[in-house]
Design a protein around this motif. Structure first.
Motif, PDB file in Angstrom:
ATOM      1  N   LYS A   1       0.838  -1.200   0.000  1.00 45.65           N
ATOM      2  CA  LYS A   1       0.000   0.000   0.000  1.00 45.65           C
ATOM      3  C   LYS A   1       0.879   1.259   0.000  1.00 45.65           C
ATOM      4  CE  LYS A   1      -2.828   2.572   3.222  1.00 45.65           C
ATOM      5  NZ  LYS A   1      -3.316   2.588   4.584  1.00 45.65           N
ATOM      6  N   PHE A   2       1.891   1.269   0.843  1.00 45.31           N
ATOM      7  CA  PHE A   2       2.731   2.465   0.974  1.00 45.31           C
ATOM      8  C   PHE A   2       3.646   2.680  -0.233  1.00 45.31           C
ATOM      9  CE2 PHE A   2       2.299   1.940   5.787  1.00 45.31           C
ATOM     10  CZ  PHE A   2       1.262   2.860   5.849  1.00 45.31           C
ATOM     11  N   MET A   3       3.842   1.661  -1.033  1.00 44.11           N
ATOM     12  CA  MET A   3       4.695   1.812  -2.223  1.00 44.11           C
ATOM     13  C   MET A   3       4.046   2.742  -3.258  1.00 44.11           C
ATOM     14  SD  MET A   3       7.491   0.411  -1.562  1.00 44.11           S
ATOM     15  CE  MET A   3       8.453   0.104  -3.001  1.00 44.11           C
ATOM     16  N   HIS A   4       2.778   3.088  -3.056  1.00 44.18           N
ATOM     17  CA  HIS A   4       2.100   4.045  -3.936  1.00 44.18           C
ATOM     18  C   HIS A   4       2.233   5.478  -3.420  1.00 44.18           C
ATOM     19  CE1 HIS A   4       0.380   0.833  -6.335  1.00 44.18           C
ATOM     20  NE2 HIS A   4       0.055   0.220  -5.212  1.00 44.18           N
ATOM     21  N   GLU A   5       2.857   5.640  -2.267  1.00 38.91           N
ATOM     22  CA  GLU A   5       3.088   6.962  -1.672  1.00 38.91           C
ATOM     23  C   GLU A   5       4.447   7.482  -2.150  1.00 38.91           C
ATOM     24  OE1 GLU A   5       1.706   8.982   0.808  1.00 38.91           O
ATOM     25  OE2 GLU A   5      -0.065   7.783   1.269  1.00 38.91           O
ATOM     26  N   PRO A   6       4.498   8.586  -2.884  1.00 36.11           N
ATOM     27  CA  PRO A   6       5.773   9.110  -3.372  1.00 36.11           C
ATOM     28  C   PRO A   6       6.787   9.368  -2.245  1.00 36.11           C
ATOM     29  CG  PRO A   6       3.951  10.283  -4.398  1.00 36.11           C
ATOM     30  CD  PRO A   6       3.364   9.386  -3.355  1.00 36.11           C
ATOM     31  N   LEU A   7       6.307   9.846  -1.121  1.00 37.53           N
ATOM     32  CA  LEU A   7       7.209  10.134   0.000  1.00 37.53           C
ATOM     33  C   LEU A   7       7.864   8.852   0.509  1.00 37.53           C
ATOM     34  CD1 LEU A   7       8.261  12.221   2.041  1.00 37.53           C
ATOM     35  CD2 LEU A   7       6.224  11.761   3.420  1.00 37.53           C
ATOM     36  N   PHE A   8       7.073   7.783   0.617  1.00 37.83           N
ATOM     37  CA  PHE A   8       7.612   6.509   1.078  1.00 37.83           C
ATOM     38  C   PHE A   8       8.577   5.931   0.047  1.00 37.83           C
ATOM     39  CE2 PHE A   8       7.553   1.887   1.603  1.00 37.83           C
ATOM     40  CZ  PHE A   8       7.955   1.793   2.927  1.00 37.83           C
ATOM     41  N   LEU A   9       8.235   6.057  -1.230  1.00 43.76           N
ATOM     42  CA  LEU A   9       9.121   5.570  -2.296  1.00 43.76           C
ATOM     43  C   LEU A   9      10.469   6.277  -2.249  1.00 43.76           C
ATOM     44  CD1 LEU A   9       6.860   5.087  -5.437  1.00 43.76           C
ATOM     45  CD2 LEU A   9       8.170   3.357  -4.215  1.00 43.76           C
ATOM     46  N   GLU A  10      10.422   7.586  -2.053  1.00 40.21           N
ATOM     47  CA  GLU A  10      11.667   8.361  -1.975  1.00 40.21           C
ATOM     48  C   GLU A  10      12.506   7.881  -0.782  1.00 40.21           C
ATOM     49  OE1 GLU A  10      13.069  13.015  -1.416  1.00 40.21           O
ATOM     50  OE2 GLU A  10      10.948  12.561  -1.720  1.00 40.21           O
ATOM     51  N   PHE A  11      11.835   7.638   0.344  1.00 39.77           N
ATOM     52  CA  PHE A  11      12.526   7.150   1.536  1.00 39.77           C
ATOM     53  C   PHE A  11      13.141   5.772   1.286  1.00 39.77           C
ATOM     54  CE2 PHE A  11      12.414   4.760   5.560  1.00 39.77           C
ATOM     55  CZ  PHE A  11      13.269   5.547   6.327  1.00 39.77           C
ATOM     56  N   ALA A  12      12.363   4.875   0.689  1.00 39.36           N
ATOM     57  CA  ALA A  12      12.849   3.525   0.405  1.00 39.36           C
ATOM     58  C   ALA A  12      14.029   3.562  -0.567  1.00 39.36           C
ATOM     59  CB  ALA A  12      11.716   2.671  -0.165  1.00 39.36           C
ATOM     60  N   ASP A  13      13.947   4.426  -1.587  1.00 37.43           N
ATOM     61  CA  ASP A  13      15.056   4.558  -2.545  1.00 37.43           C
ATOM     62  C   ASP A  13      16.327   5.038  -1.850  1.00 37.43           C
ATOM     63  OD1 ASP A  13      13.572   3.663  -4.677  1.00 37.43           O
ATOM     64  OD2 ASP A  13      13.070   5.673  -5.415  1.00 37.43           O
ATOM     65  N   GLU A  14      16.168   6.005  -0.950  1.00 38.41           N
ATOM     66  CA  GLU A  14      17.336   6.526  -0.228  1.00 38.41           C
ATOM     67  C   GLU A  14      17.950   5.438   0.658  1.00 38.41           C
ATOM     68  OE1 GLU A  14      20.370   8.926   0.580  1.00 38.41           O
ATOM     69  OE2 GLU A  14      18.763   9.512  -0.791  1.00 38.41           O
ATOM     70  N   CYS A  15      17.094   4.642   1.284  1.00 37.72           N
ATOM     71  CA  CYS A  15      17.587   3.519   2.096  1.00 37.72           C
ATOM     72  C   CYS A  15      18.377   2.539   1.236  1.00 37.72           C
ATOM     73  CB  CYS A  15      16.427   2.788   2.779  1.00 37.72           C
ATOM     74  SG  CYS A  15      15.662   3.696   4.121  1.00 37.72           S
ATOM     75  N   LEU A  16      17.815   2.207   0.081  1.00 37.94           N
ATOM     76  CA  LEU A  16      18.497   1.271  -0.815  1.00 37.94           C
ATOM     77  C   LEU A  16      19.823   1.833  -1.318  1.00 37.94           C
ATOM     78  CD1 LEU A  16      15.499  -0.179  -2.837  1.00 37.94           C
ATOM     79  CD2 LEU A  16      16.972  -1.398  -1.218  1.00 37.94           C
ATOM     80  N   GLN A  17      19.853   3.135  -1.615  1.00 40.79           N
ATOM     81  CA  GLN A  17      21.097   3.759  -2.073  1.00 40.79           C
ATOM     82  C   GLN A  17      22.175   3.679  -0.997  1.00 40.79           C
ATOM     83  OE1 GLN A  17      22.359   4.991  -4.901  1.00 40.79           O
ATOM     84  NE2 GLN A  17      20.516   4.234  -5.907  1.00 40.79           N
ATOM     85  N   THR A  18      21.756   3.789   0.237  1.00 45.76           N
ATOM     86  CA  THR A  18      22.715   3.713   1.343  1.00 45.76           C
ATOM     87  C   THR A  18      23.200   2.283   1.535  1.00 45.76           C
ATOM     88  OG1 THR A  18      21.609   5.559   2.433  1.00 45.76           O
ATOM     89  CG2 THR A  18      23.052   4.220   3.801  1.00 45.76           C
ATOM     90  N   VAL A  19      22.272   1.335   1.451  1.00 48.07           N
ATOM     91  CA  VAL A  19      22.599  -0.067   1.699  1.00 48.07           C
ATOM     92  C   VAL A  19      23.286  -0.716   0.506  1.00 48.07           C
ATOM     93  CG1 VAL A  19      21.578  -2.332   2.158  1.00 48.07           C
ATOM     94  CG2 VAL A  19      20.758  -0.329   3.384  1.00 48.07           C
ATOM     95  N   GLU A  20      22.818  -0.405  -0.685  1.00 44.12           N
ATOM     96  CA  GLU A  20      23.389  -0.981  -1.902  1.00 44.12           C
ATOM     97  C   GLU A  20      23.684   0.132  -2.898  1.00 44.12           C
ATOM     98  OE1 GLU A  20      20.554  -3.774  -3.421  1.00 44.12           O
ATOM     99  OE2 GLU A  20      20.813  -5.148  -1.754  1.00 44.12           O
ATOM    100  N   PRO A  21      24.733   0.892  -2.641  1.00 52.00           N
ATOM    101  CA  PRO A  21      25.021   2.003  -3.566  1.00 52.00           C
ATOM    102  C   PRO A  21      25.306   1.476  -4.968  1.00 52.00           C
ATOM    103  CG  PRO A  21      26.796   1.728  -1.959  1.00 52.00           C
ATOM    104  CD  PRO A  21      25.726   0.751  -1.602  1.00 52.00           C
ATOM    105  N   SER A  22      24.726   2.161  -5.938  1.00 55.58           N
ATOM    106  CA  SER A  22      24.972   1.731  -7.320  1.00 55.58           C
ATOM    107  C   SER A  22      26.374   2.187  -7.704  1.00 55.58           C
ATOM    108  CB  SER A  22      23.933   2.334  -8.259  1.00 55.58           C
ATOM    109  OG  SER A  22      23.973   3.742  -8.176  1.00 55.58           O
ATOM    110  N   GLU A  23      27.006   1.360  -8.489  1.00 55.26           N
ATOM    111  CA  GLU A  23      28.363   1.702  -8.915  1.00 55.26           C
ATOM    112  C   GLU A  23      28.283   2.776  -9.984  1.00 55.26           C
ATOM    113  OE1 GLU A  23      30.961  -1.514  -9.699  1.00 55.26           O
ATOM    114  OE2 GLU A  23      30.108  -2.751  -8.105  1.00 55.26           O
ATOM    115  N   PRO A  24      29.212   3.718  -9.945  1.00 56.68           N
ATOM    116  CA  PRO A  24      29.186   4.782 -10.955  1.00 56.68           C
ATOM    117  C   PRO A  24      29.336   4.194 -12.354  1.00 56.68           C
ATOM    118  CG  PRO A  24      31.160   4.926  -9.564  1.00 56.68           C
ATOM    119  CD  PRO A  24      30.326   3.805  -9.042  1.00 56.68           C
ATOM    120  N   ASP A  25      28.631   4.839 -13.286  1.00 55.67           N
ATOM    121  CA  ASP A  25      28.719   4.378 -14.673  1.00 55.67           C
ATOM    122  C   ASP A  25      30.135   4.597 -15.181  1.00 55.67           C
ATOM    123  OD1 ASP A  25      26.057   3.726 -14.687  1.00 55.67           O
ATOM    124  OD2 ASP A  25      25.422   5.688 -15.460  1.00 55.67           O
ATOM    125  N   VAL A  26      30.660   3.569 -15.762  1.00 55.29           N
ATOM    126  CA  VAL A  26      32.016   3.659 -16.322  1.00 55.29           C
ATOM    127  C   VAL A  26      31.879   3.707 -17.832  1.00 55.29           C
ATOM    128  CG1 VAL A  26      34.246   2.535 -16.501  1.00 55.29           C
ATOM    129  CG2 VAL A  26      32.919   2.331 -14.376  1.00 55.29           C
TER     130      VAL A  26
END
Length: 157
Positions: free
Chosen positions: A127-152
């Motif tokens: 349900k909360f995955m449809h909330e933009p605020l929650f999505l932004e929070f979840a994305d930030e959490c994922l970026q911290t936990v699994e940072p994407s490698e810079p494009d080479v």
């Protein structure tokens, strides 16, 4: 020359006895009865104080043991599964400035509290995955936990 001790209760007569609990000197049954209540109160307070201190020590010991067990379990689970977040990554989440700023939003805090209290967290998460605020929070959490490698960029010469 005899060394006479004075009753510590009435201070008039020679003491012949000692209180078994505190070794106070007294002369008679009457003085002992007067002293007994005060001695009992003092003894009770001392015992209560010791018991309270022991209880506090036990509580602290249990808390420390629980904390050690929790960390050990987290580390053990971390080693067993790939889906678990390491203790180090959790600490990074704790110290993340962007996440702290997001958590200042009362609406996001309410969403997270509802999720934490939910009897069906998976359904609530959906349900909360449809909330933009929650999505932004979840994305930030994922970026911290699994940072994407810079494009080479690959040079093709």
């Amino acid at each position: 020359m005899t060394n006479k001790q004075v009753c510590e209760v009435c201070t008039e007569n020679e003491s012949k006895y000692k209180c078994p609990a505190c070794l106070l000197k007294y002369c008679s049954l009457l003085c002992y009865k007067k002293h007994k209540e005060a001695c009992k109160d003092t003894k009770d307070k001392t015992e209560q104080s010791k018991k309270s201190e022991e209880d506090t020590n036990v509580i602290h010991s249990v808390e420390q043991t629980e904390e050690r067990v929790s960390v050990e379990k987290l580390e053990e689970l971390d080693e067993q599964t790939e889906d678990r977040v390491s203790v180090e990554k959790l600490e990074e989440l704790e110290h993340s400035v962007p996440l702290r700023q997001m958590l200042e939003n009362p609406h996001l805090r309410t969403i997270l509290q509802d999720l934490a209290k939910s009897k069906n967290p998976a359904k609530q998460m959906e349900k909360f995955m449809h909330e933009p605020l929650f999505l932004e929070f979840a994305d930030e959490c994922l970026q911290t936990v699994e940072p994407s490698e810079p494009d080479v960029e690959m040079d093709s010469d």
